[in-house]
Design an enzyme around this catalytic site. Structure first.
Site, PDB file in Angstrom:
ATOM      1  N   LYS A  28     124.898  10.404 153.517  1.00  0.00           N
ATOM      2  CA  LYS A  28     126.176  10.931 154.031  1.00  0.00           C
ATOM      3  C   LYS A  28     126.129  11.080 155.551  1.00  0.00           C
ATOM      4  O   LYS A  28     127.007  10.596 156.250  1.00  0.00           O
ATOM      5  CB  LYS A  28     126.470  12.302 153.408  1.00  0.00           C
ATOM      6  N   ASN A  29     125.089  11.733 156.043  1.00  0.00           N
ATOM      7  CA  ASN A  29     125.059  12.040 157.477  1.00  0.00           C
ATOM      8  C   ASN A  29     124.803  10.814 158.350  1.00  0.00           C
ATOM      9  O   ASN A  29     124.996  10.864 159.563  1.00  0.00           O
ATOM     10  CB  ASN A  29     124.028  13.135 157.768  1.00  0.00           C
TER      11      ASN A  29
ATOM     12  N   CYS B  63     131.678  23.093 157.306  1.00  0.00           N
ATOM     13  CA  CYS B  63     130.971  24.202 156.668  1.00  0.00           C
ATOM     14  C   CYS B  63     130.993  25.433 157.565  1.00  0.00           C
ATOM     15  O   CYS B  63     130.784  25.334 158.771  1.00  0.00           O
ATOM     16  CB  CYS B  63     129.514  23.828 156.416  1.00  0.00           C
TER      17      CYS B  63
ATOM     18  N   ARG C 128     129.143  27.254 165.518  1.00  0.00           N
ATOM     19  CA  ARG C 128     129.071  25.804 165.739  1.00  0.00           C
ATOM     20  C   ARG C 128     129.972  25.300 166.866  1.00  0.00           C
ATOM     21  O   ARG C 128     130.959  24.598 166.638  1.00  0.00           O
ATOM     22  CB  ARG C 128     129.373  25.063 164.429  1.00  0.00           C
TER      23      ARG C 128
ATOM     24  N   ASP D 122     119.132  21.620 156.433  1.00  0.00           N
ATOM     25  CA  ASP D 122     119.889  21.149 155.268  1.00  0.00           C
ATOM     26  C   ASP D 122     119.095  21.241 153.964  1.00  0.00           C
ATOM     27  O   ASP D 122     119.631  20.924 152.893  1.00  0.00           O
ATOM     28  CB  ASP D 122     120.360  19.697 155.484  1.00  0.00           C
TER      29      ASP D 122
ATOM     30  N   ARG E  85     131.719  17.169 148.729  1.00  0.00           N
ATOM     31  CA  ARG E  85     131.613  16.649 150.096  1.00  0.00           C
ATOM     32  C   ARG E  85     130.314  15.882 150.289  1.00  0.00           C
ATOM     33  O   ARG E  85     130.244  15.001 151.154  1.00  0.00           O
ATOM     34  CB  ARG E  85     131.654  17.803 151.105  1.00  0.00           C
TER      35      ARG E  85
HETATM   36  C1  UD1 Z   1     124.274  17.818 161.825  1.00  0.00           C
HETATM   37  C2  UD1 Z   1     124.414  17.511 160.357  1.00  0.00           C
HETATM   38  C3  UD1 Z   1     124.197  18.770 159.527  1.00  0.00           C
HETATM   39  C4  UD1 Z   1     122.858  19.399 159.905  1.00  0.00           C
HETATM   40  C5  UD1 Z   1     122.735  19.586 161.415  1.00  0.00           C
HETATM   41  C6  UD1 Z   1     121.345  20.052 161.846  1.00  0.00           C
HETATM   42  C7  UD1 Z   1     126.021  15.691 160.176  1.00  0.00           C
HETATM   43  C8  UD1 Z   1     127.396  15.266 159.811  1.00  0.00           C
HETATM   44  N1  UD1 Z   1     125.755  17.008 160.093  1.00  0.00           N
HETATM   45  O1  UD1 Z   1     125.269  18.771 162.169  1.00  0.00           O
HETATM   46  O2  UD1 Z   1     124.202  18.401 158.160  1.00  0.00           O
HETATM   47  O3  UD1 Z   1     122.805  20.678 159.295  1.00  0.00           O
HETATM   48  O4  UD1 Z   1     122.985  18.345 162.085  1.00  0.00           O
HETATM   49  O5  UD1 Z   1     120.371  19.170 161.381  1.00  0.00           O
HETATM   50  O6  UD1 Z   1     125.172  14.883 160.531  1.00  0.00           O
HETATM   51  N2  UD1 Z   1     125.341  23.342 169.093  1.00  0.00           N
HETATM   52  C9  UD1 Z   1     125.869  23.924 170.221  1.00  0.00           C
HETATM   53  N3  UD1 Z   1     126.778  23.204 170.964  1.00  0.00           N
HETATM   54  C10 UD1 Z   1     127.157  21.948 170.611  1.00  0.00           C
HETATM   55  C11 UD1 Z   1     126.622  21.350 169.449  1.00  0.00           C
HETATM   56  C12 UD1 Z   1     125.698  22.083 168.707  1.00  0.00           C
HETATM   57  O7  UD1 Z   1     125.544  25.045 170.562  1.00  0.00           O
HETATM   58  O8  UD1 Z   1     127.971  21.352 171.338  1.00  0.00           O
HETATM   59  C13 UD1 Z   1     124.366  24.088 168.285  1.00  0.00           C
HETATM   60  C14 UD1 Z   1     124.867  24.380 166.868  1.00  0.00           C
HETATM   61  O9  UD1 Z   1     125.693  25.522 166.808  1.00  0.00           O
HETATM   62  C15 UD1 Z   1     123.564  24.557 166.127  1.00  0.00           C
HETATM   63  C16 UD1 Z   1     122.626  23.552 166.821  1.00  0.00           C
HETATM   64  O10 UD1 Z   1     123.223  23.288 168.090  1.00  0.00           O
HETATM   65  O11 UD1 Z   1     123.058  25.862 166.313  1.00  0.00           O
HETATM   66  C17 UD1 Z   1     122.403  22.267 166.079  1.00  0.00           C
HETATM   67  O12 UD1 Z   1     123.656  21.705 165.725  1.00  0.00           O
HETATM   68  P1  UD1 Z   1     123.866  20.134 165.576  1.00  0.00           P
HETATM   69  O13 UD1 Z   1     122.525  19.481 165.553  1.00  0.00           O
HETATM   70  O14 UD1 Z   1     124.838  19.690 166.599  1.00  0.00           O
HETATM   71  O15 UD1 Z   1     124.503  20.015 164.147  1.00  0.00           O
HETATM   72  P2  UD1 Z   1     125.643  19.025 163.688  1.00  0.00           P
HETATM   73  O16 UD1 Z   1     125.548  17.742 164.426  1.00  0.00           O
HETATM   74  O17 UD1 Z   1     126.944  19.758 163.710  1.00  0.00           O
END
Ligand code: UD1
Length: 423
Positions: free
Chosen positions: A22-23, A120, A125, A309, A401
């Site tokens: 999925k990811n 989620c 986030r 995850d 999902r």
């Molecule tokens: C992706 C995955 C999700 C997984 C996560 C961490 C997909 C669709 N989703 O989510 O399943 O749980 O990686 O492995 O691939 N952050 C900020 N600012 C930003 C972006 C992120 O502060 O602009 C923080 C987030 O709040 C979090 C951390 O960085 O604490 C990691 O988030 P991130 O790696 O970006 O997760 P996703 O890409 O949303």
């Protein structure tokens, strides 16, 4: 709304075919927006999140064909007639990954708007890293009425960007945007998750020039345009890990066909320390457990560390260990919503900030529980498979999902599990 009913206590035994990731699929489908040539993606899992992203692309003007292939779904995308580059709230709110359209649309059309994302509810986030990175590539960004508006009239320009925090989504968004930027972009402190390498490989088959995939420094040489491709998505490492725990928690034996063994070192390492046996057999693994579940302390980390995850699923397993374990969640601040639900089933878990203290109990008992996010939901299914009596899980749209054919796959291994429609 549908529910899942599980009557637990059966040792699962059988074979599960792992689905496409999925990811990896979501950013790859979005990256198709970078070309007007035909894109074919194979082994796309049939999931609500995939359908949501396809709905979004269709809204932009993409022509989509999703058919059943020999090995999962085959997706054909034609983005010649994109007329809209604004992603509306109704579509984005369902899924946070939609924010990735920003980089792709901006790179190709010089302009994009995306509603602030949903997905989620596992913490606040933010998307600041995505937006600051796009600004470094020359975009001007404004926030208005719940929308992020991004513009780069003369196109994006390559830059050196130091990501302040390891973020999977931000690394993907910026990598996509930089493929069509003028000149060279270097991203420092990148996330190293396998799904990023998958996206990079996909983009390179379209003619992008991306180096350093799988490391924390990714270099992208911008090209004028990207072309046609035919790409097969890798299997889902989190699905593999989840069903490995299904075998472990029930004390059964499951063969996982197409397991992503090379992407699961930290998960398998910890599972083996908790008393689970994992034996490689070609491209499959055989997971089983005979003795007690041994307690173990775990902290989630960016890849190659233990994935956030998989945190909820391993907590379900450790709730039945013969002693106490501590799990520290380092990635998302509110990712413990499964705790009260597992406690309803008889688990002994307390939370102190980012730490959960799990005192193993001899048995779990079936109860009505509520799914709160994707991985939390599946941890309740896992707990239900091991619990005495019946567990009824509500709000299972979260499961739809991310887990393709979950009920069927578990039924094939002997689980007593049904989906009840219409609640
Ligand atoms: C992706 C995955 C999700 C997984 C996560 C961490 C997909 C669709 N989703 O989510 O399943 O749980 O990686 O492995 O691939 N952050 C900020 N600012 C930003 C972006 C992120 O502060 O602009 C923080 C987030 O709040 C979090 C951390 O960085 O604490 C990691 O988030 P991130 O790696 O970006 O997760 P996703 O890409 O949303």
């Amino acid at each position: 709304m549908d529910q899942i009913k599980v009557r637990g206590g059966i040792k699962l035994n059988g074979i599960i075919e792992v689905s496409g990731s999925k990811n990896a699929s979501l950013p790859i489908i979005i990256a198709s927006l970078l070309t007007e040539r035909k894109v074919t993606v194979r082994k796309v899992p049939d999931l609500a999140d995939v359908r949501t992203i396809l709905e979004l692309l269709t809204f932009f003007g993409s022509e989509i064909k999703l058919t059943s292939g020999v090995n999962g779904k085959v997706l054909e995308i034609n983005n010649t007639n994109i007329t809209i580059n604004k992603a509306p709230y109704e579509l984005v709110r369902k899924m946070r990954a939609s924010v990735l359209v920003l980089g792709a649309l901006l790179a190709r059309y010089g302009k994009a708007s995306v509603s602030l994302p949903g997905g989620c509810a596992i913490g606040t986030r933010p998307i600041d890293i995505h937006l600051n990175g796009l600004e470094s590539l020359g975009a001007s960004i404004s926030l208005e009425d719940g929308y992020v508006n991004a513009e780069a009239k003369k196109g994006l320009i390559g830059s050196e960007i130091n990501l302040p925090k390891v973020s999977v989504g931000a690394t993907e968004n910026l990598m996509m945007a930089a493929t069509l930027a003028k000149g060279k972009t270097v991203l420092f402190n990148c996330a190293k998750e396998p799904e990023i390498s998958e996206l990079g490989k996909f983009l390179n088959t379209m003619g992008a020039k991306i180096l350093g995939l799988g490391t924390d420094k990714i270099t992208i040489y911008g090209v004028d345009e990207l072309g046609e491709t035919d790409f097969t998505v890798a299997n889902d490492r989190i699905e593999t890990g989840t069903y490995a725990i299904a075998a472990a928690i029930t004390g059964g034996v499951i063969k996982l066909q197409g397991a992503q063994t090379n992407q699961l070192f930290s998960v398998f390492d910890i599972l083996s320390k908790t008393g689970v046996s994992i034996v490689e057999d070609g491209d499959a693994i055989i997971v089983s457990r005979e003795g007690d579940i041994i307690p173990f302390d775990i902290a989630t980390q960016p890849y190659p560390g233990f994935p956030t995850d998989m945190q909820a699923q391993i907590m379900a397993l450790l709730s039945l260990a013969n002693g106490s374990s501590i799990i520290t969640e380092n990635i998302f601040e509110n990712r413990f919503m499964h705790i009260p639900e597992l406690v309803r089933m008889g688990a002994n878990i307390t939370q102190e900030g980012p730490t959960a203290i799990i005192k193993g109990v001899k048995k779990l008992k079936g109860a009505p529980v509520m799914a709160t996010d994707l991985r939390a939901s599946v941890s309740l299914v896992l707990a239900g498979l091991a619990a005495q009596g019946e567990t009824v899980i509500s709000r299972i749209y979260h499961l739809d999902r991310g887990y393709e054919d979950l009920v069927q796959k578990l039924t094939n291994c002997g689980a007593d599990i049904d989906r009840i429609t219409g609640f």
